[in-house]
Design an enzyme around this catalytic site. Structure first.
Site, PDB file in Angstrom:
ATOM      1  N   ILE A  22       0.830  -1.208   0.000  1.00 51.86           N
ATOM      2  CA  ILE A  22       0.000   0.000   0.000  1.00 51.86           C
ATOM      3  C   ILE A  22       0.863   1.256   0.000  1.00 51.86           C
ATOM      4  CG2 ILE A  22      -1.593   1.350   1.445  1.00 51.86           C
ATOM      5  CD1 ILE A  22      -2.895  -1.341   2.231  1.00 51.86           C
ATOM      6  N   GLU A  82       5.326 -24.562  12.318  1.00 50.26           N
ATOM      7  CA  GLU A  82       5.271 -25.972  11.926  1.00 50.26           C
ATOM      8  C   GLU A  82       5.062 -26.851  13.166  1.00 50.26           C
ATOM      9  OE1 GLU A  82       6.336 -23.614   8.842  1.00 50.26           O
ATOM     10  OE2 GLU A  82       7.454 -23.682  10.746  1.00 50.26           O
ATOM     11  N   GLU A  94       8.775 -19.043  20.118  1.00 54.40           N
ATOM     12  CA  GLU A  94       7.937 -19.806  21.065  1.00 54.40           C
ATOM     13  C   GLU A  94       7.392 -21.075  20.426  1.00 54.40           C
ATOM     14  OE1 GLU A  94       6.986 -18.356  25.166  1.00 54.40           O
ATOM     15  OE2 GLU A  94       8.360 -17.922  23.566  1.00 54.40           O
TER      16      GLU A  94
END
Length: 390
Positions: A342, A372, A368
């Site tokens: 944008i 996956e 954390e």
């Protein structure tokens, strides 16, 4: 753009969120670009966060004064990350350690640490990841061998946020290397710096500037047996999995903050910038970006608050926290990229904040527990909660 009342918080918690929002607008946003580009530790901002009680939000009475619900904590984290994701990172691991102490610590451990953690006098972090282990915590090699009244620790950790400036480290390690299955031999030690505990280096990073992420090494480091978290060895893996539920909710909220900042900047820019004789938001391609960004961010926030409410109820929330972290982080990454689109060429310029959002967003995808791994957690918990009836 976010009304705290919409989060179904009471008047006191709504006021806390609004206080943090005002702090971000007044103190953080005017200086964040300079701090981030200079990779400067935000000493003044951290001190102001201490004064606001942000480091004590997870510490209940009698040790703290302003303990809040998980939904309120989520909203506060989003506000901080909207200003600068690094500030939310500065209190993330600290909160996990506070929650671990409240849930599993001995009376002596709680009295020793929690009052000073609530004020920010003591800041805490957790040390899980190892150089060769990544998300596979059960493959860790850091050991703690019992020797009289001490544990002797050897091993290394990496990507430890706030390592240099934290006085307390919740160290995940093996107290029984022969245990089968492996998780039964894992414990958490509450360690403070001393001989044999070295912070070897700060890791260079794409984003997440200002706050250090370090490598730690332990060589015959001794810590008292009384620093074992919990009543007995071998409980650390389960303890940390519970701790990571609020940790993953926190990371998801960081993603919300980054995504929200990117959307708000894009919305303002699209109204101010004109091309072909009209504001660019009126061009369908840009308007569609804004519509999709707002829709996906709103959906992500609802999923995060659902996970926070589940955690607050005391129920197991690893499924919900995993879904929230997965969806919110992927959403933030897409919103950050769309914000660059944008803004056009300005989106690639370091004079605009959107380039920082684009650098910060990937952390929540890999931090954390990678996304996956989150998918593995989600699938495993789905099957566990919904077994086939024979």
């Amino acid at each position: 753009m976010l009304d705290a009342k919409e989060l179904e918080l009471d008047a006191e918690e709504t006021a806390i969120v609004e206080l943090v929002r005002d702090f971000v607008d007044r103190e953080v946003r005017p200086v964040v670009q300079e701090l981030d580009h200079g990779n400067v530790y935000p000493e003044k901002l951290i001190d102001q966060m201490k004064e606001l009680g942000i480091f004590g939000l997870a510490v209940p009475e009698p040790w703290g004064e302003v303990s809040v619900s998980a939904p309120c904590y989520a909203a506060v984290t989003e506000e901080l990350a909207r200003g600068w994701m690094s500030l939310a990172g500065a209190m993330g691991g600290h909160t996990v350690v506070a929650k671990l102490l409240v849930a599993y610590g001995s009376a002596e451990q709680k009295d020793r640490y929690l009052p000073r953690m609530a004020t920010g006098e003591i800041r805490a972090t957790m040390a899980l990841t190892e150089p060769g282990g990544g998300s596979d915590l059960q493959a860790m090699r850091t050991t703690a061998r019992r020797d009289g009244d001490d544990y002797v620790v050897n091993g290394s950790k990496t990507w430890i946020t706030n390592a240099r400036r934290s006085q307390l480290v919740a160290l995940l390690c093996r107290t029984d290397p022969e245990a089968q299955p492996a998780h039964r031999g894992i414990s958490i030690l509450l360690v403070e710096k001393g001989p044999g505990f070295e912070i070897s280096r700060d890791l260079p990073k794409l984003g997440y500037k200002g706050v250090e992420s370090c490598e730690l090494s332990f060589e015959d480091f001794r810590t008292p047996v009384g620093n074992l978290l919990g009543e007995r060895e071998g409980q650390g893996f389960a303890q940390m999995m519970r701790g990571l539920e609020i940790g993953r909710i926190q990371v998801a909220c960081r993603a919300l903050g980054v995504g929200r900042a990117a959307l708000e900047d894009s919305l303002a820019y699209a109204q101010e910038r004109e091309s072909f004789g009209k504001p660019i938001w009126q061009h369908q391609s840009v308007g569609n970006y804004l519509a999709d960004m707002a829709t996906s961010l709103t959906a992500a926030r609802q999923l995060v608050m659902y996970a926070a409410r589940r955690y607050e109820s005391g129920q197991r929330a690893d499924l919900e926290a995993g879904m929230a972290k997965l969806f919110a982080s992927e959403t933030a990454m897409k919103i950050a990229l769309d914000a660059v689109r944008i803004h056009g060429g300005y989106g690639y310029s370091t004079e605009f904040d959107v380039e920082r959002y684009f650098r910060d967003a990937p952390l929540m995808i890999v931090g954390e527990g990678t996304n996956e791994i989150q998918r593995n957690v989600i699938a495993r918990q789905l099957v566990k909660r919904h077994p086939v009836r024979s």
